[in-house]
Write an enzyme that holds these catalytic residues in place. Structure first.
Site, PDB file in Angstrom:
ATOM      1  N   GLY A  31     -11.661  82.862  -9.854  1.00 30.38           N
ATOM      2  CA  GLY A  31     -10.218  83.055  -9.686  1.00 30.38           C
ATOM      3  C   GLY A  31      -9.440  82.251 -10.702  1.00 30.38           C
ATOM      4  O   GLY A  31      -9.968  81.849 -11.735  1.00 30.38           O
ATOM      5  N   ALA A  32      -8.129  82.030 -10.386  1.00 31.37           N
ATOM      6  CA  ALA A  32      -7.198  81.404 -11.331  1.00 31.37           C
ATOM      7  C   ALA A  32      -7.310  82.132 -12.675  1.00 31.37           C
ATOM      8  O   ALA A  32      -7.499  81.512 -13.731  1.00 31.37           O
ATOM      9  CB  ALA A  32      -7.470  79.902 -11.465  1.00 31.37           C
ATOM     10  N   GLY A  36      -8.216  84.901 -20.762  1.00 36.96           N
ATOM     11  CA  GLY A  36      -9.657  84.914 -21.095  1.00 36.96           C
ATOM     12  C   GLY A  36     -10.412  85.797 -20.111  1.00 36.96           C
ATOM     13  O   GLY A  36     -11.240  86.631 -20.510  1.00 36.96           O
ATOM     14  N   HIS A  37     -10.118  85.648 -18.819  1.00 36.52           N
ATOM     15  CA  HIS A  37     -10.771  86.505 -17.813  1.00 36.52           C
ATOM     16  C   HIS A  37     -10.353  87.961 -18.017  1.00 36.52           C
ATOM     17  O   HIS A  37     -11.181  88.874 -17.912  1.00 36.52           O
ATOM     18  CB  HIS A  37     -10.354  86.099 -16.395  1.00 36.52           C
ATOM     19  CG  HIS A  37     -10.816  84.738 -15.971  1.00 36.52           C
ATOM     20  ND1 HIS A  37      -9.952  83.690 -15.805  1.00 36.52           N
ATOM     21  CD2 HIS A  37     -12.048  84.271 -15.665  1.00 36.52           C
ATOM     22  CE1 HIS A  37     -10.629  82.625 -15.399  1.00 36.52           C
ATOM     23  NE2 HIS A  37     -11.908  82.944 -15.318  1.00 36.52           N
ATOM     24  N   LYS A 150     -16.931  80.670 -23.778  1.00 38.29           N
ATOM     25  CA  LYS A 150     -16.352  79.330 -23.550  1.00 38.29           C
ATOM     26  C   LYS A 150     -17.384  78.462 -22.825  1.00 38.29           C
ATOM     27  O   LYS A 150     -17.584  77.305 -23.176  1.00 38.29           O
ATOM     28  CB  LYS A 150     -15.075  79.494 -22.733  1.00 38.29           C
ATOM     29  CG  LYS A 150     -14.689  78.339 -21.881  1.00 38.29           C
ATOM     30  CD  LYS A 150     -13.728  77.445 -22.573  1.00 38.29           C
ATOM     31  CE  LYS A 150     -13.292  76.256 -21.751  1.00 38.29           C
ATOM     32  NZ  LYS A 150     -13.709  76.183 -20.391  1.00 38.29           N
ATOM     33  N   GLN A 154     -23.675  77.683 -19.887  1.00 41.14           N
ATOM     34  CA  GLN A 154     -23.814  78.527 -18.695  1.00 41.14           C
ATOM     35  C   GLN A 154     -24.311  79.921 -19.092  1.00 41.14           C
ATOM     36  O   GLN A 154     -25.181  80.500 -18.438  1.00 41.14           O
ATOM     37  CB  GLN A 154     -22.464  78.638 -17.979  1.00 41.14           C
ATOM     38  CG  GLN A 154     -22.446  79.715 -16.896  1.00 41.14           C
ATOM     39  CD  GLN A 154     -21.140  79.756 -16.135  1.00 41.14           C
ATOM     40  OE1 GLN A 154     -20.940  78.979 -15.231  1.00 41.14           O
ATOM     41  NE2 GLN A 154     -20.258  80.695 -16.480  1.00 41.14           N
ATOM     42  N   SER A 187      -9.119  77.672 -16.582  1.00 43.85           N
ATOM     43  CA  SER A 187      -8.317  77.607 -15.353  1.00 43.85           C
ATOM     44  C   SER A 187      -7.828  76.195 -15.102  1.00 43.85           C
ATOM     45  O   SER A 187      -6.814  75.989 -14.446  1.00 43.85           O
ATOM     46  CB  SER A 187      -9.156  78.072 -14.159  1.00 43.85           C
ATOM     47  OG  SER A 187      -9.629  79.373 -14.404  1.00 43.85           O
TER      48      SER A 187
HETATM   49  O1  PAF Z   1     -17.856  80.690 -14.992  1.00 40.18           O
HETATM   50  C1  PAF Z   1     -17.468  80.689 -13.811  1.00 40.18           C
HETATM   51  O2  PAF Z   1     -16.294  80.953 -13.512  1.00 40.18           O
HETATM   52  C2  PAF Z   1     -18.467  80.350 -12.714  1.00 40.18           C
HETATM   53  O3  PAF Z   1     -19.342  79.361 -13.129  1.00 40.18           O
HETATM   54  C3  PAF Z   1     -19.221  81.582 -12.187  1.00 40.18           C
HETATM   55  C4  PAF Z   1     -20.099  82.197 -13.264  1.00 40.18           C
HETATM   56  C5  PAF Z   1     -18.230  82.608 -11.673  1.00 40.18           C
HETATM   57  C6  PAF Z   1     -20.127  81.163 -11.035  1.00 40.18           C
HETATM   58  O4  PAF Z   1     -19.402  80.599  -9.997  1.00 40.18           O
END
Ligand code: PAF
Length: 284
Positions: A31-32, A36-37, A150, A154, A187
């Protein structure tokens, strides 16, 4: 745009799409939502007819309670952003739906990938990320999942998870999006107040300095040490790490060839807000 909080409701939407031969794209978020999202959702919408966006602030990936408790929650705005960008389903489960009553997560060992940098500074962080992403991938059963560069480490961890456990799933990486002054969108940026917002720009300056040094065939370790000394003198900023790595293995690259896989990475706390950033180092 459909909305659901339960996995079985979500599965009904997905199965209906499959029956119509639609390609399913997935954008996991906490969320938030910011531009970028939105760019991830737009990319998913270009490639897939059904686009699932999950909104879930995952408690198990926060190694810092205050960070979890102050994580921005903006669900009404998020729904608007998701819809405008092309989402067809928003899946926003409650904690119990994903975890039942048990927030314990299994440790993940992908070697250097989960041990170094973010793995070292945020103990248990990748255990929580892998746990939730595994649950979300199983729930959505997408053809492709979209992640921003970013969160470069991950992204590498998730690629490994997909390779080991979700063979048919394509992981699509999308460019890091910056504010007009260069700050990487996050965020957490809304929590940068007063001078911290300006101070935060130094991260991008340092990354650019490393890139310039690399392109001029300069000495990477000397540049890194100079930046570390500069950071130690700064008020309101705690540097956690700055380094040059291979973006897939997260092994340091100090004297090896700088190819398309080489990235400068940085993490720092600025005015109490933890920020990360990175930039590709290949010179054109
Ligand atoms: O990148 C994120 O926003 C989080 O780490 C994800 C991949 C949604 C997992 O909670």
């Amino acid at each position: 745009m459909n909305r659901c909080t339960k996995i079985n409701e979500l599965k009904r939407f997905i199965h209906a799409s499959r029956a119509e031969d639609k390609r399913v794209g997935f954008v996991p978020t906490m969320g938030a939502l910011h531009p970028g999202h939105a760019s991830l959702i737009e990319k998913a919408a270009q490639a897939c007819e059904e686009v699932v966006v999950s909104i879930f602030v995952n408690p198990t990936q926060f190694n810092n309670r205050e960070d979890f408790e102050t994580y921005p929650l903006t669900i009404d705005k998020d729904l608007e952003v998701a819809q405008q960008a092309g989402a067809t389903v928003v899946f926003a489960p409650h904690v119990e739906e994903l975890y039942g009553g048990d927030l314990a997560v299994a440790p993940v060992d992908y070697g250097q990938l989960t041990l170094a940098y973010e793995g070292q500074k945020r103990l248990g962080h990748f255990d929580g990320v892998v746990a939730v992403v595994r649950k979300l991938f199983s729930a959505v059963e997408a053809d492709a999942a979209f992640f921003g560069k970013k969160d470069l480490q991950q992204l590498a961890v998730i690629r490994r998870l997909a390779k080991e456990e979700f063979m048919g799933l394509e992981i699509v990486d999308c460019p890091l999006i910056r504010e007009s002054d260069g700050l990487a969108m996050s965020s957490r940026n809304v929590r940068l107040v007063g001078e911290s917002r300006q101070t935060a720009l130094i991260l991008y300056c340092w990354l650019n300095r490393i890139k310039k040094e690399v392109c001029n065939q300069g000495d990477i370790p000397t540049t890194l040490r100079a930046i570390e000394s500069e950071a130690a003198e700064m008020e309101g900023l705690e540097l956690e790490y700055i380094d040059v790595v291979n973006g897939s293995s997260f092994r340091p690259l100090h004297d090896g060839p700088v190819d398309s896989e080489a990235f400068a990475i940085v993490a720092a706390e600025v005015g109490g807000v933890r920020l990360i950033d990175n930039c590709a180092l290949a010179c054109s």
